[in-house]
Design a protein around this motif. Structure first.
Motif, PDB file in Angstrom:
ATOM      1  N   VAL A   1     -27.067 -23.424  31.851  1.00 23.33           N
ATOM      2  CA  VAL A   1     -27.640 -23.454  30.503  1.00 23.33           C
ATOM      3  C   VAL A   1     -28.880 -24.333  30.488  1.00 23.33           C
ATOM      4  O   VAL A   1     -29.928 -23.961  29.952  1.00 23.33           O
ATOM      5  CB  VAL A   1     -26.572 -23.943  29.494  1.00 23.33           C
ATOM      6  CG1 VAL A   1     -27.221 -24.272  28.160  1.00 23.33           C
ATOM      7  CG2 VAL A   1     -25.504 -22.885  29.316  1.00 23.33           C
TER       8      VAL A   1
ATOM      9  N   LEU B   1     -28.265 -17.020  28.165  1.00 24.60           N
ATOM     10  CA  LEU B   1     -27.701 -18.210  27.526  1.00 24.60           C
ATOM     11  C   LEU B   1     -26.297 -17.964  26.997  1.00 24.60           C
ATOM     12  O   LEU B   1     -25.538 -18.896  26.755  1.00 24.60           O
ATOM     13  CB  LEU B   1     -28.602 -18.674  26.378  1.00 24.60           C
ATOM     14  CG  LEU B   1     -29.654 -19.700  26.738  1.00 24.60           C
ATOM     15  CD1 LEU B   1     -30.495 -20.018  25.530  1.00 24.60           C
ATOM     16  CD2 LEU B   1     -28.995 -20.948  27.269  1.00 24.60           C
ATOM     17  N   LEU B   2     -25.939 -16.687  26.802  1.00 27.49           N
ATOM     18  CA  LEU B   2     -24.613 -16.374  26.273  1.00 27.49           C
ATOM     19  C   LEU B   2     -23.504 -16.907  27.176  1.00 27.49           C
ATOM     20  O   LEU B   2     -22.359 -17.014  26.753  1.00 27.49           O
ATOM     21  CB  LEU B   2     -24.461 -14.859  26.089  1.00 27.49           C
ATOM     22  CG  LEU B   2     -25.360 -14.256  25.019  1.00 27.49           C
ATOM     23  CD1 LEU B   2     -25.224 -12.755  25.001  1.00 27.49           C
ATOM     24  CD2 LEU B   2     -25.020 -14.835  23.655  1.00 27.49           C
TER      25      LEU B   2
ATOM     26  N   ILE C   1     -22.964 -19.707  27.889  1.00 30.10           N
ATOM     27  CA  ILE C   1     -22.455 -20.970  27.362  1.00 30.10           C
ATOM     28  C   ILE C   1     -21.080 -20.764  26.741  1.00 30.10           C
ATOM     29  O   ILE C   1     -20.249 -21.673  26.696  1.00 30.10           O
ATOM     30  CB  ILE C   1     -23.448 -21.562  26.329  1.00 30.10           C
ATOM     31  CG1 ILE C   1     -23.190 -23.054  26.152  1.00 30.10           C
ATOM     32  CG2 ILE C   1     -23.350 -20.862  25.000  1.00 30.10           C
ATOM     33  CD1 ILE C   1     -24.228 -23.750  25.311  1.00 30.10           C
ATOM     34  N   PHE C   2     -20.818 -19.526  26.250  1.00 24.70           N
ATOM     35  CA  PHE C   2     -19.520 -19.264  25.613  1.00 24.70           C
ATOM     36  C   PHE C   2     -18.365 -19.287  26.617  1.00 24.70           C
ATOM     37  O   PHE C   2     -17.208 -19.351  26.228  1.00 24.70           O
ATOM     38  CB  PHE C   2     -19.544 -17.914  24.892  1.00 24.70           C
ATOM     39  CG  PHE C   2     -20.319 -17.971  23.621  1.00 24.70           C
ATOM     40  CD1 PHE C   2     -19.877 -18.763  22.572  1.00 24.70           C
ATOM     41  CD2 PHE C   2     -21.484 -17.237  23.457  1.00 24.70           C
ATOM     42  CE1 PHE C   2     -20.585 -18.826  21.391  1.00 24.70           C
ATOM     43  CE2 PHE C   2     -22.194 -17.302  22.283  1.00 24.70           C
ATOM     44  CZ  PHE C   2     -21.753 -18.091  21.250  1.00 24.70           C
TER      45      PHE C   2
ATOM     46  N   LEU D   1     -17.580 -21.635  28.181  1.00 26.06           N
ATOM     47  CA  LEU D   1     -16.970 -22.961  28.069  1.00 26.06           C
ATOM     48  C   LEU D   1     -15.784 -22.972  27.111  1.00 26.06           C
ATOM     49  O   LEU D   1     -14.935 -23.858  27.192  1.00 26.06           O
ATOM     50  CB  LEU D   1     -18.011 -23.989  27.616  1.00 26.06           C
ATOM     51  CG  LEU D   1     -19.049 -24.394  28.666  1.00 26.06           C
ATOM     52  CD1 LEU D   1     -20.114 -25.258  28.037  1.00 26.06           C
ATOM     53  CD2 LEU D   1     -18.385 -25.137  29.812  1.00 26.06           C
ATOM     54  N   THR D   2     -15.732 -22.017  26.162  1.00 21.17           N
ATOM     55  CA  THR D   2     -14.623 -22.005  25.185  1.00 21.17           C
ATOM     56  C   THR D   2     -13.270 -22.004  25.868  1.00 21.17           C
ATOM     57  O   THR D   2     -12.299 -22.505  25.327  1.00 21.17           O
ATOM     58  CB  THR D   2     -14.689 -20.759  24.279  1.00 21.17           C
ATOM     59  OG1 THR D   2     -15.145 -19.653  25.044  1.00 21.17           O
ATOM     60  CG2 THR D   2     -15.587 -20.983  23.103  1.00 21.17           C
TER      61      THR D   2
ATOM     62  N   SER E   1     -11.859 -25.799  26.378  1.00 26.23           N
ATOM     63  CA  SER E   1     -11.738 -26.859  25.374  1.00 26.23           C
ATOM     64  C   SER E   1     -10.611 -26.561  24.391  1.00 26.23           C
ATOM     65  O   SER E   1     -10.722 -25.666  23.556  1.00 26.23           O
ATOM     66  CB  SER E   1     -13.065 -27.010  24.630  1.00 26.23           C
ATOM     67  OG  SER E   1     -12.891 -27.854  23.546  1.00 26.23           O
TER      68      SER E   1
END
Lengths: 315, 315, 315, 315
Positions: free
Chosen positions: B37, B132-133, B135-136, B138-139, B142
């Motif tokens: 990212v 950049l998508l 980055i999702f 990472l869901t 968490s």
């Protein structure tokens, strides 16, 4: 056997056997209202208004006709609605009562501007914008919004007090900045009402920045006001947060009470289950929560049902 | 004895005997996603993109290869995962079900733009940004975020109602300022959609200040809208605050219920303690709180159930 | 009989018979720190720095001397403090442990920049500003702040998740506005990092207005981001609000537990009352609340003390 | 038989048989204060002050006369008020005590500036603005505001701690931006106090935008500060939200305790009902809530106290 008027009433309320078809009508009307609002907003763009003049006109006439028919049908069938049926008065009085109910007034406001524009011709644009009032027709369909508005109503006392504190701070802030910056920026802080524009933008943390103090003393005073702004914003937020928490608690208690009452004879029959399910939806509780409440009440009953000493039932 | 596919599934889920090595893989993937990212963001700076062209390219190819391998491995081993194993259907259906699960789609979106860029050549930059998508991805890692998102979902009804109130106020505010300032600042308040820019910045208390009312009437109206903005901001904040409180309470109740159930036979064995510890982590409760709940439930059982002297039940 | 070192430790901690004089020393040090911070801030104004050079220098030297003496005294007497006395290790290890404790590091940082400035001569101004770090010396004296920071620590998981959501929205917002406005305003939205400045100011509702989208599409996208900003602001606020409520509840429960324990023998003696009063202050509960808790626990005891069946005491 | 002074006291307090007429006097005074405040604000507009000079003067003289009469009447009759009657001291001491009470000082401040303006002639405008202080006379009439202010008082410890955290962050932020932007924008970030203006506007999310960092490093630092601003705003909001929730709970508990006490003999007589109604109003609880509390306490007493069948006590 129901007559036409009764059926219309049921249809428009979406109750009884017409629940499904009433639901479809609701969705159609909601879509129509939204399309209307978007159209009115877009119509204010000059180029769009010019290009699609025809389309906007057709949409307007069509919508107003539908809204007018809806209004007349509601007015005609209102005497057969549940809440008016139980009133002990003549049909005329019922109709009058309906006419001055908030929802009927909103319905009237939705068609009035266009009706006026057809007969009066002097200032068209002004009336055109008032057609936007038909957005309020949507209030009929949102339960969650009604619950939100209820929170506002219950906290109205505190919110008015918060507003009053805000007004006092606002006046003192404008007055202070007027005294300090009046001579340096007479065009921006020329009078207390003018200084209020700055004070309002600062205390609500909007902070446009078109008007700002420039003297050192003005900036120190402005800094203090920005600090106060955090408090100003915190008060209504805090009030609403505690009010929403309170409402959640109240609804849970209400549901538990209803379960308790239904369990008076020690068991839940189908009617009572449906009644509880209906209440659950109305109060916006989750299914999980509702089941928990029922279960805990059930276990509470079987435990405390009999006297420890003589073994007799207690109620 | 487990076969390779089962082991891969366990590894990727980080369960069972592969918890430690699965944890390391997780950390590696999280780091890789973050580095990606940051690289994509920096690549949009022209000078950097020029200087470190080679490095960016190598990182991209390397990352996409790893993500692709990860995707294929997950797809291959998905039929052995706990949640899909229990489904009573063919392996093909399980794979299909996995393919359309949100996390699988996110994984696919992470590699798709680069794959497309290899074969299609027309507009590269547009696709580049879509990388950049990833980055999702990472869901997946968490838990706290999943709990946060759950709050949003549970309050969705109220949040939509709040959004609707916001929309109504927004439209009325833009419409009002359009009527008042339209003639004085035709370039800024030339249409209702244009006026919405000001209304939006004001009602959310962002307050850019690039567009502001200048007439006295416009400023009075603007002042009223700034006041309303405090209410607009207070509604979602209050809703989330009460929702978070509610969730904390619910989790505590859930844990107490679990403890109560485990204590049915009057004591906690090791399995039950591990189960409670697992639940405690899942619900995000502190250790202190959990111990307190267990202790109070224990003492409630042993203290109050029987009289120590005559042996009679007390409830 | 206490020796000098023990007395110094008691004096600096403000415990035991030196409570009063320790309190006076605290107030003196707090005042000195505040005067120092104000002086350092004012010293950055060139004219003031010039005019009152002598005064600033004297204050600096005087303060640093006092802080240095305080630091040395604390270091010397730390082995006699309650928390280090109970550690089973040599005095050297205790001193080392004290040296790396946060408060000792803060005390060191308060005097270090000036000491460095005396011996190193190259960049004075940079070090001068670091003297401001002595403001952290105040943390020692504020209990309410320690409670606030505890809230932050307990919610750290959720706050990090909120921060992560914020980061995702931030990156997507900057990326979106970069795609839309990149060609029109290359000086303001020339790269994603540059676009982040706008996204950050918008999502936190700060809204400077120095960089704003100007294209219709950019403004629609910007409007959506301003709406999201309300959610972004609502998450940490809601988390802290629910955390503060939770802490209040926990403290009440803690106090009730303490009362319950003290009442084990059915009455409160003076020692226990003082202990409860001390706890009440530490937990920040009001006197009224504490009295209520004690009263309710007392009445609960007298009611449930004896078995209903055999009349024997239950504990 | 009451004498004139006693009647005046009752009238001004709106108690006893003069409740109605006292209410009318209250409304008259509230209206007068509001008209005054609006007039003073409008008088600062030069053109209005010029045109309606006569009207403003008459209003001022009339209002001050009425406020002066009110002040004298209150001072004269204060010894007959309920709260001063019970004090065991001479009338002179009571009057002195009244004179230094906050409400009496506010009443004096409302008339003092005009009285001074009659005798002193040097700077009129300055004093004129101070007449705005009579807005504080309204505090006497708003119970909800007094409850709000109580919340502030109870949370004062935490709010001061929040303010202190804010001050620390503010100083570090100004210091940081001063170091970074000092050389590039010497007119805007020339000293730490000057940099504080930016830091204050940013940390409170006001964000004027008249002063913004322009260097890349300054913008990165500024971005971090905007993120911190969300935390800064969240702290007081969260504190107040939890405080308001706490107050609601406390009031409910207080009311339930009062009901419990009233029900000591198993029933409510008229005096007790009036007492509870009075308490309900004072605590700002809804009628529905109060009825619920009474009902649940009643049923708790009658249901659980004795077994209906064998007459044994159940607790």
């Amino acid at each position: 056997m129901k007559n036409l008027r009764q059926r219309t009433a049921l249809l428009l309320e979406g109750n009884g056997e017409y629940r499904q078809i009433g639901h479809i009508i609701d969705i159609f009307l909601i879509t129509l209202i939204m399309v209307n609002v978007i159209a009115i907003v877009l119509e204010s763009v000059v180029t769009l208004a010019h290009h699609y003049k025809q389309a906007f006109l057709i949409l307007e006439i069509g919508s107003v006709s539908i809204f007018a028919v809806e209004y007349l049908l509601r007015f005609w069938s209102c005497v057969d609605r549940v809440e008016y049926k139980s009133l002990e008065c003549s049909d005329f009085k019922r109709r009058l009562k309906y006419l001055i109910s908030p929802l009927a007034i909103i319905d009237l406001l939705a068609i009035l501007p266009t009706l006026l524009m057809m007969f009066i011709t002097f200032d068209l644009r002004f009336l055109r914008v008032f057609r936007l009032l038909r957005i309020f027709k949507l209030t009929r369909y949102s339960r969650a919004m009604q619950l939100l508005l209820q929170s506002f109503r219950e906290e109205s006392g505190s919110l008015i007090a918060a507003f009053f504190i805000m007004a006092v701070v606002l006046i003192l802030a404008s007055c202070g900045i007027y005294l300090i910056e009046h001579d340096v920026q007479p065009d921006k802080f020329g009078s207390i009402p003018a200084a209020m524009w700055w004070a309002m933008a600062t205390l609500t943390t909007v902070g446009y920045g078109d008007v700002v103090p420039v003297t050192p003393l003005g900036r120190i005073f402005g800094g203090v006001i920005t600090l106060l702004s955090m408090g100003m914003v915190a008060i209504p937020t805090g009030l609403l947060a505690s009010s929403f928490s309170e409402q959640l608690r109240k609804r849970r208690v209400l549901f538990c009470d209803a379960v308790h009452e239904c369990l008076h004879d020690g068991k839940l029959d189908d009617d009572q289950l449906e009644h509880l399910e209906h209440l659950r939806c109305k109060l916006g509780l989750s299914k999980q929560e509702a089941n928990k409440a029922i279960k805990s009440q059930l276990s509470a009953r079987t435990k405390n049902l009999y006297c420890r000493h003589c073994g007799e039932r207690q109620d």
